[in-house]
Design a protein around this motif. Structure first.
Motif, PDB file in Angstrom:
ATOM      1  N   VAL A 401       0.845  -1.189   0.000  1.00  0.00           N
ATOM      2  CA  VAL A 401       0.000   0.000   0.000  1.00  0.00           C
ATOM      3  C   VAL A 401       0.880   1.237   0.000  1.00  0.00           C
ATOM      4  O   VAL A 401       1.827   1.349   0.789  1.00  0.00           O
ATOM      5  CB  VAL A 401      -0.935   0.007   1.230  1.00  0.00           C
ATOM      6  CG1 VAL A 401      -1.790   1.261   1.254  1.00  0.00           C
ATOM      7  CG2 VAL A 401      -1.808  -1.238   1.231  1.00  0.00           C
ATOM      8  N   SER A 402       0.604   2.169  -0.908  1.00  0.00           N
ATOM      9  CA  SER A 402       1.384   3.401  -0.987  1.00  0.00           C
ATOM     10  C   SER A 402       1.072   4.289   0.213  1.00  0.00           C
ATOM     11  O   SER A 402      -0.083   4.468   0.584  1.00  0.00           O
ATOM     12  CB  SER A 402       1.071   4.144  -2.284  1.00  0.00           C
ATOM     13  OG  SER A 402       1.415   3.349  -3.404  1.00  0.00           O
ATOM     14  N   LEU A 403       2.113   4.841   0.824  1.00  0.00           N
ATOM     15  CA  LEU A 403       1.961   5.709   1.986  1.00  0.00           C
ATOM     16  C   LEU A 403       2.025   7.162   1.551  1.00  0.00           C
ATOM     17  O   LEU A 403       3.000   7.587   0.927  1.00  0.00           O
ATOM     18  CB  LEU A 403       3.051   5.420   3.014  1.00  0.00           C
ATOM     19  CG  LEU A 403       2.990   6.224   4.313  1.00  0.00           C
ATOM     20  CD1 LEU A 403       1.710   5.919   5.074  1.00  0.00           C
ATOM     21  CD2 LEU A 403       4.212   5.923   5.185  1.00  0.00           C
ATOM     22  N   LEU A 404       0.981   7.920   1.877  1.00  0.00           N
ATOM     23  CA  LEU A 404       0.916   9.328   1.477  1.00  0.00           C
ATOM     24  C   LEU A 404       0.324  10.136   2.628  1.00  0.00           C
ATOM     25  O   LEU A 404      -0.884  10.199   2.811  1.00  0.00           O
ATOM     26  CB  LEU A 404       0.062   9.485   0.214  1.00  0.00           C
ATOM     27  CG  LEU A 404       0.081  10.864  -0.453  1.00  0.00           C
ATOM     28  CD1 LEU A 404       1.455  11.169  -1.019  1.00  0.00           C
ATOM     29  CD2 LEU A 404      -0.973  10.941  -1.549  1.00  0.00           C
ATOM     30  N   ASP A 405       1.200  10.750   3.418  1.00  0.00           N
ATOM     31  CA  ASP A 405       0.767  11.572   4.550  1.00  0.00           C
ATOM     32  C   ASP A 405       0.583  13.023   4.124  1.00  0.00           C
ATOM     33  O   ASP A 405       1.164  13.478   3.137  1.00  0.00           O
ATOM     34  CB  ASP A 405       1.799  11.510   5.680  1.00  0.00           C
ATOM     35  CG  ASP A 405       1.905  10.130   6.312  1.00  0.00           C
ATOM     36  OD1 ASP A 405       0.905   9.392   6.282  1.00  0.00           O
ATOM     37  OD2 ASP A 405       2.989   9.802   6.836  1.00  0.00           O
ATOM     38  N   PHE A 406      -0.219  13.746   4.900  1.00  0.00           N
ATOM     39  CA  PHE A 406      -0.450  15.169   4.653  1.00  0.00           C
ATOM     40  C   PHE A 406      -0.269  15.942   5.960  1.00  0.00           C
ATOM     41  O   PHE A 406      -0.666  15.458   7.027  1.00  0.00           O
ATOM     42  CB  PHE A 406      -1.870  15.421   4.131  1.00  0.00           C
ATOM     43  CG  PHE A 406      -2.105  14.972   2.720  1.00  0.00           C
ATOM     44  CD1 PHE A 406      -1.997  15.871   1.671  1.00  0.00           C
ATOM     45  CD2 PHE A 406      -2.432  13.653   2.444  1.00  0.00           C
ATOM     46  CE1 PHE A 406      -2.232  15.463   0.352  1.00  0.00           C
ATOM     47  CE2 PHE A 406      -2.658  13.234   1.144  1.00  0.00           C
ATOM     48  CZ  PHE A 406      -2.558  14.143   0.098  1.00  0.00           C
ATOM     49  N   LYS A 407       0.320  17.128   5.852  1.00  0.00           N
ATOM     50  CA  LYS A 407       0.335  18.067   6.968  1.00  0.00           C
ATOM     51  C   LYS A 407      -0.354  19.328   6.481  1.00  0.00           C
ATOM     52  O   LYS A 407       0.127  19.997   5.562  1.00  0.00           O
ATOM     53  CB  LYS A 407       1.753  18.380   7.433  1.00  0.00           C
ATOM     54  CG  LYS A 407       1.783  19.389   8.592  1.00  0.00           C
ATOM     55  CD  LYS A 407       3.195  19.651   9.094  1.00  0.00           C
ATOM     56  CE  LYS A 407       3.674  18.481   9.939  1.00  0.00           C
ATOM     57  NZ  LYS A 407       4.944  18.800  10.650  1.00  0.00           N
ATOM     58  N   LEU A 408      -1.496  19.638   7.086  1.00  0.00           N
ATOM     59  CA  LEU A 408      -2.282  20.786   6.645  1.00  0.00           C
ATOM     60  C   LEU A 408      -1.872  22.037   7.405  1.00  0.00           C
ATOM     61  O   LEU A 408      -1.692  22.008   8.631  1.00  0.00           O
ATOM     62  CB  LEU A 408      -3.769  20.525   6.848  1.00  0.00           C
ATOM     63  CG  LEU A 408      -4.385  19.336   6.091  1.00  0.00           C
ATOM     64  CD1 LEU A 408      -5.899  19.349   6.256  1.00  0.00           C
ATOM     65  CD2 LEU A 408      -4.000  19.332   4.622  1.00  0.00           C
ATOM     66  N   GLU A 409      -1.761  23.128   6.665  1.00  0.00           N
ATOM     67  CA  GLU A 409      -1.435  24.420   7.259  1.00  0.00           C
ATOM     68  C   GLU A 409      -2.723  25.146   7.640  1.00  0.00           C
ATOM     69  O   GLU A 409      -3.708  25.099   6.900  1.00  0.00           O
ATOM     70  CB  GLU A 409      -0.627  25.269   6.284  1.00  0.00           C
ATOM     71  CG  GLU A 409       0.732  24.665   5.924  1.00  0.00           C
ATOM     72  CD  GLU A 409       1.665  24.583   7.105  1.00  0.00           C
ATOM     73  OE1 GLU A 409       1.548  25.454   7.998  1.00  0.00           O
ATOM     74  OE2 GLU A 409       2.486  23.640   7.156  1.00  0.00           O
ATOM     75  N   PRO A 410      -2.732  25.791   8.785  1.00  0.00           N
ATOM     76  CA  PRO A 410      -3.953  26.507   9.187  1.00  0.00           C
ATOM     77  C   PRO A 410      -4.241  27.676   8.266  1.00  0.00           C
ATOM     78  O   PRO A 410      -3.328  28.260   7.672  1.00  0.00           O
ATOM     79  CB  PRO A 410      -3.636  26.985  10.599  1.00  0.00           C
ATOM     80  CG  PRO A 410      -2.144  27.037  10.659  1.00  0.00           C
ATOM     81  CD  PRO A 410      -1.649  25.927   9.769  1.00  0.00           C
ATOM     82  N   MET A 411      -5.525  27.993   8.151  1.00  0.00           N
ATOM     83  CA  MET A 411      -5.918  29.145   7.358  1.00  0.00           C
ATOM     84  C   MET A 411      -5.484  30.421   8.058  1.00  0.00           C
ATOM     85  O   MET A 411      -5.501  30.523   9.282  1.00  0.00           O
ATOM     86  CB  MET A 411      -7.441  29.170   7.188  1.00  0.00           C
ATOM     87  CG  MET A 411      -7.973  28.052   6.320  1.00  0.00           C
ATOM     88  SD  MET A 411      -7.541  28.240   4.590  1.00  0.00           S
ATOM     89  CE  MET A 411      -8.536  29.662   4.207  1.00  0.00           C
ATOM     90  N   THR A 412      -5.079  31.411   7.276  1.00  0.00           N
ATOM     91  CA  THR A 412      -4.808  32.752   7.790  1.00  0.00           C
ATOM     92  C   THR A 412      -5.539  33.737   6.903  1.00  0.00           C
ATOM     93  O   THR A 412      -6.109  33.376   5.867  1.00  0.00           O
ATOM     94  CB  THR A 412      -3.301  33.067   7.771  1.00  0.00           C
ATOM     95  OG1 THR A 412      -2.848  33.160   6.415  1.00  0.00           O
ATOM     96  CG2 THR A 412      -2.502  31.996   8.497  1.00  0.00           C
ATOM     97  N   THR A 413      -5.515  35.003   7.283  1.00  0.00           N
ATOM     98  CA  THR A 413      -6.199  36.011   6.472  1.00  0.00           C
ATOM     99  C   THR A 413      -5.523  36.229   5.130  1.00  0.00           C
ATOM    100  O   THR A 413      -6.076  36.882   4.260  1.00  0.00           O
ATOM    101  CB  THR A 413      -6.237  37.346   7.218  1.00  0.00           C
ATOM    102  OG1 THR A 413      -4.917  37.703   7.632  1.00  0.00           O
ATOM    103  CG2 THR A 413      -7.154  37.255   8.425  1.00  0.00           C
TER     104      THR A 413
END
Length: 449
Positions: A401-413
């Motif tokens: 199984v291919s491993l694909l992680d994500f790190k999401l950046e918080p929204m800013t103005t």
């Protein structure tokens, strides 16, 4: 049919000194009491690898018992370890699946403890949940050798549980039954990836969708209604049918040898649900759309409740299919969605580009999607965070199984809205100040003579 005495059998096993080499589950129809005893006794024999739990009760107060099986920690969800399930006997008079699942439980446990390398790898990397009977009330009302009637099909309130789930194409006016609610709650509690429910009265593997928008059908015809993962669903269904002794055989799966008549067989032993016949409130569609769990419906016997003497044959026909089907969970792509502090993000929307139906990350931030070999773009969104997307190559090999992680950046103005329906653009404070100052200057120039 009388059941073997549990105490006598346990004593015999102890005297033999090797409990794992002696078959425990007989090829008989187990009534509710016997089913409960078998599941509890197997847990006593294999406590390290099993947990019995209830997802709820039937109308007549019978427990809906599940056996969880894993090489380690069968009683808990482990982040990154996929959860799979089988459900049997949803229609009470369709009895073969109930017994196949009891046989499968023992087969897994004996194989694991006897060192079967294939079973050991699977159970070391998977947690399996088996619910032999979703409709124990209906089963108690059913009769052996009844191949075609509806006696025992419904629950104790007289409702078809496979027409009782919320439907996403039209309103389902049925009151949700206690057994149905138990399954819905179960899906909320555990992030299942792959599933099948076992039925009888035909011989085929049936995949979503089962229903379609009312304006696209008429009373006598429902067109093929492909879901966004139609290619994967076809492959999953073929995995079962082609590993079966004769499900794939069009001249056999017409069931004429049991039911008579002149109805056509099914090519390769598979069918789209809606193209076979349209049905509202079906469990496999609910699993897929509401919970992101890929489920198919397996029709495993032309006769709904065949003679008990045929059970060994049905096990021989279905054993390999049952094993190979669940192994397909170890294909595709998986990963974890984290925030800027490396904490899991729960309920993030994950979508395979080009496939309209998104699914959600679990409480541990993990997602998992079964895919055929190819290159895909995975898109992730969560309110309060910037959208993200990445490409991934999927090999299609088992346990690769291919491993694909994500790190999401918080929204800013200064970042664009996370809501795809929002066409506006967030403007930074410096730009806002510049616009205000320019407007004031223009206003002053206008009022100075």
């Amino acid at each position: 049919m009388p059941q073997r005495s549990t105490c006598t059998l346990l004593l015999t096993l102890a005297l033999l000194g090797n409990v794992f080499s002696v078959p425990f589950v007989e090829h008989v129809y187990h009534n509710y009491t016997a089913l409960v005893d078998i599941m509890n006794d197997l847990t006593d024999l294999y406590p390290q690898y099993t947990e019995v739990y209830s997802v709820g009760k039937s109308v007549e107060d019978r427990e809906l018992l599940v056996m969880a099986i894993a090489g380690t920690d069968p009683d808990k969800h482990i982040p990154g370890r996929p959860e799979v399930k089988y459900v049997g006997n949803m229609h009470g008079n369709e009895a073969v699946g109930r017994e196949l699942l009891l046989q499968l439980i023992e087969h897994y446990l004996v194989g694991y403890t006897d060192g079967d390398a294939d079973i050991k790898q699977f159970l070391d990397e998977t947690r399996v949940h088996i619910l032999p009977s979703m409709n124990p009330d209906g089963f108690e009302e059913s009769d052996m050798l009844d191949c075609t009637s509806i006696k025992g099909r419904f629950n104790a309130n007289g409702l078809n549980l496979n027409r009782n789930f919320p439907d996403f194409f039209e309103e389902n006016t049925q009151e949700i039954q206690i057994e149905t609610r138990a399954i819905m709650d179960w899906l909320e509690d555990i992030p299942f990836i792959l599933s099948a429910n076992l039925h009888g009265g035909a011989l085929l593997a049936n995949y979503p969708y089962d229903n379609i928008e009312p304006d696209k059908k008429n009373a006598s015809y429902c067109p093929y209604h492909a879901c966004p993962d139609d290619d994967t669903y076809r492959n999953l269904s073929l995995t079962y049918s082609l590993n079966h002794e004769n499900m794939y055989d069009e001249d056999f799966n017409d069931c004429e040898h049991v039911r008579g008549g002149n109805r056509p067989g099914f090519k390769d032993g598979i069918t789209n649900g809606c193209a076979w016949y349209q049905a509202i409130g079906v469990m496999q569609d609910y699993n897929y759309i509401a919970a992101g769990c890929m489920e198919i419906t397996l029709e495993v016997s032309c006769c709904k409740y065949p003679n008990v003497t045929e059970l060994p044959t049905f096990w021989d026909w279905n054993r390999k299919s049952l094993i190979e089907y669940l192994k397909q969970v170890h294909k595709g792509v998986k990963g974890q969605v984290l925030d800027e502090n490396d904490d899991p993000i729960v309920g993030a929307s994950v979508r395979v580009q080009g496939r309209d139906l998104p699914f959600k990350t679990a409480s541990d931030g993990y997602y998992w999607r079964i895919l055929l070999p190819g290159t895909y773009t995975i898109e992730v969104a969560k309110e309060g965070y910037q959208n993200a997307q990445k490409s991934v190559a999927v090999s299609g090999d088992l346990y690769d199984v291919s491993l694909l992680d994500f790190k999401l950046e918080p929204m800013t103005t200064s970042t664009q809205s996370n809501d795809p329906s929002d066409d506006g653009v967030a403007v930074s404070p410096s730009i806002c100040l510049s616009v205000i100052m320019t407007s004031l200057i223009i206003l002053v120039l206008k009022v100075i003579p």
